[in-house]
Design a protein around this motif. Sequence first.
Motif, PDB file in Angstrom:
ATOM      1  N   UNK A 222       0.738  -1.166   0.053  1.00 28.72           N
ATOM      2  CA  UNK A 222       0.094  -0.144   0.086  1.00 28.72           C
ATOM      3  C   UNK A 222       0.917   1.186  -0.002  1.00 28.72           C
ATOM      4  N   UNK A 223       2.114   1.258   0.896  1.00 25.01           N
ATOM      5  CA  UNK A 223       2.823   2.401   0.854  1.00 25.01           C
ATOM      6  C   UNK A 223       3.494   2.680  -0.472  1.00 25.01           C
ATOM      7  N   UNK A 224       4.047   1.566  -1.075  1.00 28.78           N
ATOM      8  CA  UNK A 224       4.439   1.695  -2.542  1.00 28.78           C
ATOM      9  C   UNK A 224       3.510   2.276  -3.613  1.00 28.78           C
ATOM     10  N   UNK A 225       2.213   1.744  -3.399  1.00 31.20           N
ATOM     11  CA  UNK A 225       1.130   2.495  -4.316  1.00 31.20           C
ATOM     12  C   UNK A 225       0.704   3.723  -4.170  1.00 31.20           C
ATOM     13  N   UNK A 226       0.801   4.246  -2.655  1.00 30.77           N
ATOM     14  CA  UNK A 226       0.614   5.553  -2.463  1.00 30.77           C
ATOM     15  C   UNK A 226       1.776   6.563  -2.936  1.00 30.77           C
ATOM     16  N   UNK A 227       3.049   6.045  -3.015  1.00 29.81           N
ATOM     17  CA  UNK A 227       3.844   6.739  -3.645  1.00 29.81           C
ATOM     18  C   UNK A 227       3.756   6.940  -5.030  1.00 29.81           C
ATOM     19  N   UNK A 228       3.427   5.948  -5.788  1.00 25.36           N
ATOM     20  CA  UNK A 228       3.166   6.102  -7.260  1.00 25.36           C
ATOM     21  C   UNK A 228       1.839   6.734  -7.449  1.00 25.36           C
ATOM     22  N   UNK A 229       0.896   6.836  -6.602  1.00 27.02           N
ATOM     23  CA  UNK A 229      -0.398   7.660  -6.945  1.00 27.02           C
ATOM     24  C   UNK A 229      -0.236   9.011  -6.513  1.00 27.02           C
ATOM     25  N   UNK A 230       0.260   9.212  -5.241  1.00 27.45           N
ATOM     26  CA  UNK A 230       0.485  10.388  -4.687  1.00 27.45           C
ATOM     27  C   UNK A 230      -0.338  10.668  -3.577  1.00 27.45           C
ATOM     28  N   UNK A 231       0.078  11.245  -2.591  1.00 23.92           N
ATOM     29  CA  UNK A 231      -1.025  11.377  -1.284  1.00 23.92           C
ATOM     30  C   UNK A 231      -1.586  12.822  -1.800  1.00 23.92           C
TER      31      UNK A 231
END
Length: 344
Positions: A222-231
């Motif tokens: 989830x952390x890796x996906x959040x980095x790609x998507x952007x907070x």
Amino acid sequence: LAQAKLSQLRAAHRPVPTTAGVAPDPGSAMTVKTSLEEYVKAHGGQRVIRRILIANNGMAATKAILSMRQWAFNELGSSGELEFIAMASKDDLEANAEFIRLADSYVEVPPGKNVNNYANVPLIVEIAKQKAVDCVWPGWGHASEKPELPKACAEAGIVFLGPTAPVMHALGDKIASTILAQSSKVPCIPWNGEGITAEIQSDGSIPEEPFKRACLQSYEEAKACAKRIGYPVVLKASEGGGGKGIRKCANDEELKVGWEQVTAEVVGSPIFMMQLCTGARHLEVQLVGDEYGNCVALIGRDCSTQRRFQKIFEEGPPTIADKDDFREAEKAAQRLSMSVGYRG
């Protein structure tokens, strides 16, 4: 108001006395009546639906009865061509609920939580059989989104006024429905399952492999996906609802807490992530589809007024959106609905 409207409908189709052998004046209030059987035949229909079980209560049931009677009066010349059987709990009976008064007859059902009455699939189907109804109208809420209801109705030879069980199952799952939307070229906001496509299977599911690829398995993923998507992002449990299994996360620390909360609130549910659209409006497209694969967009609604992720009221048509943009949204919704064979 609803009772007054119904009284007006009944008065409007009351025949005007005429002298034997003398045709009524075309300009009089005399209404030309058409039988339901004639109407169905003239429009190429295959089944007459006259007796309708209203498997709901409150405003949903009231609006359904009034709307269908209005249609019958406009199209057939008589609001009495349709017969409504209501389900009535002790609470609704004691409250002298309007939908019970509007119905032609009612069946008393157990009181208490809706799992005892309006959301009780076996009970609904049993009443439908006992009353020999032609169809079941589920409304919204209660049992309306339970795939077991259309499946049980189909097995009993009763028409369900809504989508089939496989379609309800597919569109009812947040992850599967998003994958199907992508597959139908529906624009989607960034999420962890971007680019994954699939086709609906006969049982309403999608193949296991693409579904698993669209699920988050751990906080690190989830952390890796959040980095790609952007907070900021939104973490969701696909089986959540009513404000449960959903968290807004603005950084890694909030994401870690959110992951623990979401997985604890909806145990065992698949988890996915989407980019958070701040300052957004919740707009919906209202569709109607038939069993021949046709689907049209009727109108839209603005459902932005919410409390704890639950809609309070809906406004229509939505005036906040550009007309051309909303028209594209309607076309996208039609493509998705037709791709899965939606009806209702």
